[in-house]
Design a protein around this motif. Structure first.
Motif, PDB file in Angstrom:
ATOM      1  N   GLY A 132       6.702  -7.792 -21.627  1.00  0.00           N
ATOM      2  CA  GLY A 132       5.354  -7.327 -21.944  1.00  0.00           C
ATOM      3  C   GLY A 132       4.559  -7.012 -20.702  1.00  0.00           C
ATOM      4  O   GLY A 132       3.857  -5.993 -20.632  1.00  0.00           O
ATOM      5  N   CYS A 133       4.678  -7.859 -19.700  1.00  0.00           N
ATOM      6  CA  CYS A 133       3.987  -7.621 -18.433  1.00  0.00           C
ATOM      7  C   CYS A 133       4.536  -6.379 -17.745  1.00  0.00           C
ATOM      8  O   CYS A 133       3.787  -5.588 -17.161  1.00  0.00           O
ATOM      9  CB  CYS A 133       4.130  -8.850 -17.532  1.00  0.00           C
ATOM     10  SG  CYS A 133       3.270  -8.706 -15.956  1.00  0.00           S
ATOM     11  N   LYS A 134       5.839  -6.184 -17.819  1.00  0.00           N
ATOM     12  CA  LYS A 134       6.478  -5.030 -17.192  1.00  0.00           C
ATOM     13  C   LYS A 134       6.008  -3.724 -17.852  1.00  0.00           C
ATOM     14  O   LYS A 134       5.688  -2.754 -17.164  1.00  0.00           O
ATOM     15  CB  LYS A 134       7.997  -5.173 -17.319  1.00  0.00           C
ATOM     16  CG  LYS A 134       8.794  -4.258 -16.413  1.00  0.00           C
ATOM     17  CD  LYS A 134      10.270  -4.618 -16.466  1.00  0.00           C
ATOM     18  CE  LYS A 134      11.071  -3.750 -15.507  1.00  0.00           C
ATOM     19  NZ  LYS A 134      12.505  -4.095 -15.547  1.00  0.00           N
ATOM     20  N   ASP A 135       5.953  -3.725 -19.188  1.00  0.00           N
ATOM     21  CA  ASP A 135       5.473  -2.536 -19.901  1.00  0.00           C
ATOM     22  C   ASP A 135       4.018  -2.247 -19.569  1.00  0.00           C
ATOM     23  O   ASP A 135       3.625  -1.086 -19.384  1.00  0.00           O
ATOM     24  CB  ASP A 135       5.626  -2.730 -21.412  1.00  0.00           C
ATOM     25  CG  ASP A 135       7.088  -2.753 -21.840  1.00  0.00           C
ATOM     26  OD1 ASP A 135       7.929  -2.279 -21.066  1.00  0.00           O
ATOM     27  OD2 ASP A 135       7.364  -3.257 -22.945  1.00  0.00           O
ATOM     28  N   LEU A 136       3.211  -3.312 -19.502  1.00  0.00           N
ATOM     29  CA  LEU A 136       1.799  -3.124 -19.167  1.00  0.00           C
ATOM     30  C   LEU A 136       1.644  -2.556 -17.761  1.00  0.00           C
ATOM     31  O   LEU A 136       0.835  -1.645 -17.529  1.00  0.00           O
ATOM     32  CB  LEU A 136       1.051  -4.456 -19.301  1.00  0.00           C
ATOM     33  CG  LEU A 136      -0.429  -4.426 -18.916  1.00  0.00           C
ATOM     34  CD1 LEU A 136      -1.195  -3.475 -19.830  1.00  0.00           C
ATOM     35  CD2 LEU A 136      -1.025  -5.833 -18.971  1.00  0.00           C
ATOM     36  N   ALA A 137       2.400  -3.098 -16.807  1.00  0.00           N
ATOM     37  CA  ALA A 137       2.317  -2.598 -15.427  1.00  0.00           C
ATOM     38  C   ALA A 137       2.724  -1.128 -15.354  1.00  0.00           C
ATOM     39  O   ALA A 137       2.119  -0.348 -14.612  1.00  0.00           O
ATOM     40  CB  ALA A 137       3.209  -3.445 -14.522  1.00  0.00           C
ATOM     41  N   ALA A 138       3.751  -0.760 -16.117  1.00  0.00           N
ATOM     42  CA  ALA A 138       4.183   0.646 -16.119  1.00  0.00           C
ATOM     43  C   ALA A 138       3.081   1.553 -16.650  1.00  0.00           C
ATOM     44  O   ALA A 138       2.830   2.638 -16.102  1.00  0.00           O
ATOM     45  CB  ALA A 138       5.450   0.793 -16.958  1.00  0.00           C
ATOM     46  N   LYS A 139       2.402   1.098 -17.709  1.00  0.00           N
ATOM     47  CA  LYS A 139       1.323   1.898 -18.282  1.00  0.00           C
ATOM     48  C   LYS A 139       0.135   2.010 -17.326  1.00  0.00           C
ATOM     49  O   LYS A 139      -0.442   3.083 -17.140  1.00  0.00           O
ATOM     50  CB  LYS A 139       0.864   1.289 -19.610  1.00  0.00           C
ATOM     51  CG  LYS A 139       1.762   1.605 -20.792  1.00  0.00           C
ATOM     52  CD  LYS A 139       1.633   3.071 -21.170  1.00  0.00           C
ATOM     53  CE  LYS A 139       2.441   3.368 -22.423  1.00  0.00           C
ATOM     54  NZ  LYS A 139       2.383   4.804 -22.763  1.00  0.00           N
ATOM     55  N   GLU A 165       8.467  -8.519  -9.655  1.00  0.00           N
ATOM     56  CA  GLU A 165       9.312  -7.548 -10.346  1.00  0.00           C
ATOM     57  C   GLU A 165       8.647  -7.037 -11.613  1.00  0.00           C
ATOM     58  O   GLU A 165       8.772  -5.864 -11.973  1.00  0.00           O
ATOM     59  CB  GLU A 165      10.660  -8.194 -10.677  1.00  0.00           C
ATOM     60  CG  GLU A 165      11.700  -7.222 -11.194  1.00  0.00           C
ATOM     61  CD  GLU A 165      13.033  -7.901 -11.427  1.00  0.00           C
ATOM     62  OE1 GLU A 165      13.933  -7.253 -11.972  1.00  0.00           O
ATOM     63  OE2 GLU A 165      13.167  -9.105 -11.082  1.00  0.00           O
ATOM     64  N   ALA A 166       7.926  -7.915 -12.306  1.00  0.00           N
ATOM     65  CA  ALA A 166       7.313  -7.529 -13.576  1.00  0.00           C
ATOM     66  C   ALA A 166       6.095  -6.649 -13.394  1.00  0.00           C
ATOM     67  O   ALA A 166       5.871  -5.725 -14.179  1.00  0.00           O
ATOM     68  CB  ALA A 166       6.938  -8.786 -14.374  1.00  0.00           C
TER      69      ALA A 166
END
Length: 1140
Positions: A928-935, A975-976
């Motif tokens: 979830g954190c990774k997806d948020l960071a990408a957005k 990384e996230a």
């Protein structure tokens, strides 16, 4: 493209004097045609008039030459200069060249071939080779080497104004050349064979400009050959008829022998022309129709369609038709559309249909699929093609099912094209004449069409929105839908032979209401772009005339319709809304005052007869409209009716409250609260005498139904809004009115706080309830209404209000509970009356509104909202995205907000985990954190990366600092979250960051806990990759295609290869086109990696819910051609063309 028509008799008349230069072209054309005519006359009967005609031609030639020499000498310009220049000189230049060729072929041939090469953009200096029997391939290889050295000029795609007509002039040159050579050089098997050899060879070379121009010339030659072949075919037919007539006379002699010779010569010429057409087709077309350049493929298919249409004796066979079928799957929309257009033209000719039978059987399925193509223009043209197939009854009715689903598609162009098909096929039944006289369909045309329309509407679910879509699609084509009197007659059962079921009557009422709205220029289907429609003066006049027609048609019958359906909630809403589109002045002008009064009385009765949202809202709008738009005595009557309605509501509410206090049922209270709510949405209602009763019942009866409590709070809030507006608008504000307003505000806030505390303290509270959503939205709106920034430094400063941190925290906790309800639970509520006001979107909008308007401090709430960016579907994501856009414009501290949001997302699940579920929930947290960071990192693109560089750098540095707190416990945060922002920084910043991170581990033994330090190693490895490239990773990803100059290099593998080889197959084109393949592949990769804009990948939430589409079905794959639609209500898959 269309072929030129054969010369008319008028064009062959001799003229006695020359014309001015601007008419030279026409005179010359007539001269050539005179020569044709003279030859034919000589062969036919050796008329003595030939001598006079020759003398006239000779005089005119001399006159023409004199005129031209004054205007412009052709010898002053080369052939390529003429083509690049003014096209009006081309016919005369071609004529002089033909004369030179007939006198001395070799120099003229060199001149023509030189022009051919120069038209392709090449310079061939060794012209002596062209005089010898040099191998064509050797010359072409030399030309390719010129292109590799950059000695090429692209005339066809040039933006220079002086050669803007190059393409048209080049086509005109070859067409004139073929026409002027039709009596000699065209059939000498030398001149045009040589030209075709070079054209075919150049069309198979790697340089794109060579292939483009050579293909253009080759395709143009075939078109010109067809023109000559058709002329010769007409002469052959004439000769055959004359020969048959002579044979019937049973006479043998010179006349029959002459006719036989002429017939044989003409046939030989036609055969030779067809061989030349086949040579270009097999040598050029079969390779170039699958060229890497879509423009070349498109021109091939357009030309083939024109050839088949203009010369069916050769081309109308499956051997050639199959290419049109294959290119229906081309990956380029323009090529698919060209193929569809070519087929449409073929099916328009009835004589072609029998020959197209096998082709239709093979490709009709693909034609139907293209009606749902990913490209809108292709889909619209494909629907037109399907109409042609239906007209000839070449496809079965069962195959049209997927097309009818497109009636409720998004793009209006597709919907309207399908609407035209539905009207022609099912309503007007133009394609099935045997059905139009069905025994059960009697009466006038309008009634018959309306009954067929009702049968169509029955096929769709009983959903008003779907019905409206269908009505909108056919409205433009169906005149019966504008026949108000016929519709009203059917509804009032004036025709005893027609019986309407209840569902038919409902659909017919919807059709009447929708048609009325369309007739006055109102949208009945929401636009995808939400733009306001603008109409010109003529359109506005049409709408006004329609409004008058509607008023006249309904003036006497409107009360009858309302009285008949007043108890039917499915029909009364649509009927009542019709008055909004009528001209109320006509009631006075036509002396129909009594009908107007009856209408108002019926609306008032309908208001108190129903308790649902739609009828109530429609009645309030209609009565309010009558109060504003009516005039004189009728306006006074309307206002009195509205006052009576308000008094009656207050009386009914007091009675209902008393009933509840006495222990009675709450239904009456709920219904009348809804009525008051709908009325307060439109206008201020004096409920001061009722306000204390509302507060009393709300406090003393805490166990009432949630819906009742919600409407009590809503009415309190709306009363507060109207009270504030009256104070703001007053010039002199009394202290008593301010005190009263503050008291009502504090009372409302106390009640809302009670429910906040209840949700926080009570463990078993129904988190996803309608009441909880109401509390969130009303509280946010009240805070917004009395925000301190609105009243600072004014006389009303005492009205300013700002919630404390504790209250704000409780508010967000309740909001979060509503956001976290399951999709299934929200879908269950989707059909509720006020679902749009009580879903997670409404809650998120209310919370975001507090941030964008500076109602509350954004340090806490903004990061909380943004942390939910990727958690709740596309509609919530779109709201958060808009919030981020506003924050960027305000230049707030984005770094702090984004980093806090990432921390919250990172720790969201582990805070609540225990036992064996720990690892899976931690993994969910990480993802979830990774997806948020990408957005979030994706919001910094283009110039925004430079503008917000300090923010990005701060996010990275502070993120690293946070990750190393109690290392290696939180190193996965690198990384996230942090890693996604690093590519947005320039290389020097990345290098400094890497040094800083490495210094943090100088005295740490990372080998003691390899798994714990794995994210650190991954992070360092990524930083090294960026530094090694000497540029930011994202610069390479986003700007690589822009920075790259020129055409990619290709190994020299052409030498020794025979480019003009009759045995070569079309598979060779892959290696031939590899010259450009690298650049295209790179561009395609960049395109596939881009994130599609959210607004293109979703429908609006409210529209989706009203269509009954689940959240999973609303996720549209925007980057693939075969995106999956929601089935049933929104079925039919979109297709993009397959790769050719």
């Amino acid at each position: 493209m269309e072929d030129p028509a054969p010369p008319s008799e008028a064009s062959t008349r001799p003229r006695k004097r020359g014309r001015p230069p601007k008419h030279i072209a026409k005179e010359h054309d007539g001269d050539a045609e005179n020569r044709d005519r003279a030859t034919e006359q000589a062969d036919r009967e050796s008329s003595p008039d030939d001598f006079d005609e020759a003398r006239a031609k000779s005089k005119r030639s001399r006159a023409f030459e004199g005129t031209l020499s004054v205007a412009h000498k052709p010898s002053d310009q080369t052939l390529i200069e003429v083509i690049k220049g003014n096209g009006k000189f081309i016919p005369h230049v071609v004529k002089f060249w033909v004369e030179r060729y007939e006198k001395d072929p070799k120099p003229a041939m060199v001149e023509l071939l030189t022009m051919l090469f120069e038209a392709c953009g090449a310079k061939y200096y060794d012209k002596s080779d062209l005089l010898d029997e040099t191998d064509v391939d050797d010359v072409v290889v030399a030309l390719v080497n010129c292109a590799k050295r950059g000695e090429v000029e692209d005339y066809q795609n040039s933006k220079k104004k002086e050669i803007k007509n190059f393409k048209e002039n080049l086509e005109s040159f070859w067409d004139n050349l073929v026409r002027d050579c039709q009596h000699g050089p065209l059939f000498d098997q030398v001149l045009f064979d040589k030209c075709m050899d070079y054209i075919i060879a150049l069309s198979c070379t790697p340089p794109r400009v060579y292939r483009q121009v050579a293909s253009l010339m080759g395709l143009s030659l075939v078109t010109s050959y067809i023109t000559i072949a058709n002329m010769l075919g007409a002469q052959r037919e004439t000769t055959r008829r004359q020969l048959d007539a002579e044979k019937k006379k049973r006479t043998e002699g010179a006349r029959v022998e002459s006719l036989n010779k002429r017939f044989s010569d003409t046939h030989e010429r036609i055969t030779l022309l067809e061989e030349m057409m086949r040579k270009i087709f097999t040598g050029l077309f079969v390779h170039r129709y699958r060229d890497i350049d879509p423009n070349i493929r498109m021109s091939c298919i357009e030309s083939l369609g024109a050839w088949i249409l203009s010369y069916p004796s050769l081309f109308l066979q499956d051997l050639y038709l199959k290419y049109l079928g294959w290119t229906l799957n081309d990956k380029n929309a323009g090529v698919r559309k060209a193929s569809i257009n070519a087929l449409q033209n073929l099916y328009e000719v009835d004589d072609n249909v029998p020959t197209l039978g096998l082709f239709t059987e093979r490709f009709s399925g693909r034609m139907i699929e293209l009606a749902d193509d990913i490209d809108v223009s292709v889909a619209v043209h494909a629907i037109g093609l399907v109409k042609q197939l239906l007209r000839h009854q070449l496809i079965p009715e069962d195959d049209l099912g997927p097309l009818y689903d497109l009636l409720i598609d998004d793009p209006p162009e597709i919907r309207h094209a399908i609407g035209a098909l539905v009207y022609d096929h099912l309503i007007a039944q133009k394609f099935n004449s045997f059905q139009s006289g069905s025994k059960d369909e009697t009466g006038n045309t309008s009634e018959v069409h309306l009954k067929r329309m009702l049968r169509i509407l029955e096929e769709f679910p009983q959903d008003p929105i779907l019905s409206i879509y269908v009505i909108d699609d056919v409205w433009e084509y169906m005149t019966a839908i504008k026949d108000w009197k016929s519709i009203i007659s059917l509804l009032l059962d004036e025709n005893p032979s027609v019986e309407l079921s209840d569902s038919d009557a409902t659909n017919l009422v919807r059709l009447l209401c929708a048609s009325v709205k369309k007739a006055v220029g109102e949208r009945i289907v929401p636009a995808t772009d939400n733009r306001k429609q603008y109409y010109n003066k003529a359109q506005k006049e049409v709408f006004e005339n329609n409004k008058l027609d509607i008023t006249v048609a309904l003036m006497k019958t409107y009360p009858l319709l309302l009285r008949k359906f007043i108890s039917d909630k499915a029909k009364v809403s649509s009927l009542v809304e019709i008055v909004l589109h009528m001209n109320l002045e006509y009631y006075s002008l036509k002396r129909q005052e009594q009908n107007f009064k009856n209408l108002l009385q019926l609306m008032k009765e309908a208001f108190f007869k129903h308790g649902d949202k739609d009828p109530l809202r429609a009645c309030v709008k209609a009565i309010d409209f009558c109060c504003i738009e009516s005039q004189g005595e009728l306006q006074d009557f309307a206002r009195n009716k509205l006052k009576e309605l308000e008094d009656e509501i207050i009386a009914k509410l007091k009675s209902a409250i008393k009933e509840v206090v006495d222990g009675g049922d709450e239904y009456s209270l709920l219904v009348n609260l809804k009525r008051l709510y709908e009325l307060q949405l439109k206008r201020s209602v004096p409920i001061n005498s009722l306000y204390e009763d509302i507060v009393m019942v709300l406090r003393d009866f805490r166990n009432m139904e949630d819906e009742v409590v919600g409407f009590l709070l809503l009415n309190m809030y709306l009363h507060l809004v109207w009270g504030l507006q009256s104070i703001v608008n007053e010039e002199a504000v009394s202290g008593a009115s301010l005190t009263s307003l503050l008291s009502k505000r504090d009372t409302l806030l106390q009640e809302l706080e009670y429910f906040l505390n209840l949700a926080a303290d009570k463990e078993g509270v129904k988190h996803g309830s309608e009441l909880a959503c109401r509390v969130c939205t009303i509280l946010a709106e009240t805070w917004f209404l009395f925000r301190t920034t609105n009243f600072n430094k004014t006389k009303l400063e005492i009205l300013g209000y700002r919630p404390d941190a504790n209250m704000l925290q409780k508010f967000w906790e309740l909001c979060r509970q509503q956001l976290n309800i399951s999709d299934e639970a929200e879908d269950e509520d989707v059909n509720k009356e006020y679902a749009v006001e009580t879903n997670r979107d409404a809650v998120m909008i209310a919370a975001a509104k507090l941030i964008t308007n500076d109602v509350v401090p954004k340090e806490f709430l903004a990061s909380e909202i943004i942390s939910h960016f990727v958690m709740h579907g596309t509609s919530v994501a779109e709201i958060v995205k808009n919030l981020i856009t506003v924050l960027k414009k305000k230049e707030d501290d984005l770094a702090v907000i984004f980093l806090e949001a990432l921390k919250k997302a990172y720790h969201r699940h582990p805070v609540n985990i225990s036992g064996s579920e720990s690892s899976s929930l931690e993994n969910n947290s990480f993802l979830g954190c990774k997806d948020l960071a990408a957005k979030l990192s994706g919001t910094f693109i283009g110039a925004a990366r430079i503008k917000h560089r300090p923010d990005i750098l701060k996010i990275v540095r502070d993120g690293i600092e946070y990750a190393f707190v109690d290392a290696p416990k939180q190193l996965s945060f690198l990384e996230a979250a942090v890693l996604h922002f690093v590519p947005k920084l320039p290389a020097p910043d990345v290098s400094e960051i890497m040094k800083d991170v490495q210094q943090r581990t100088e005295n740490v033994n990372t080998e003691e806990n390899p798994s714990g330090w794995r994210p650190y190693n991954t992070f360092i490895e990524c930083l090294r990759e960026k530094c090694a490239k000497n540029e930011g990773f994202q610069d390479e990803k986003e700007g690589g295609a822009v920075r790259r100059r020129g055409r990619p290099r290709k190994r020299q593998n052409i030498q020794g290869k025979k480019l003009f080889d009759e045995q070569s197959s079309s598979e060779d084109e892959d290696s031939i086109s590899a010259y450009e393949q690298d650049a295209q592949d790179e561009g395609r990769r960049l395109e596939d990696d881009e994130d599609a804009p959210l607004i293109h990948s979703i429908r609006s939430s409210s529209k989706l819910r009203s269509l009954g589409v689940s959240r999973e079905e609303s996720k549209v794959q925007t980057k693939t051609g075969n995106s999956v639609r929601a089935t049933d209500n929104l079925s039919a898959s979109r297709t993009s063309g397959a790769s050719s």
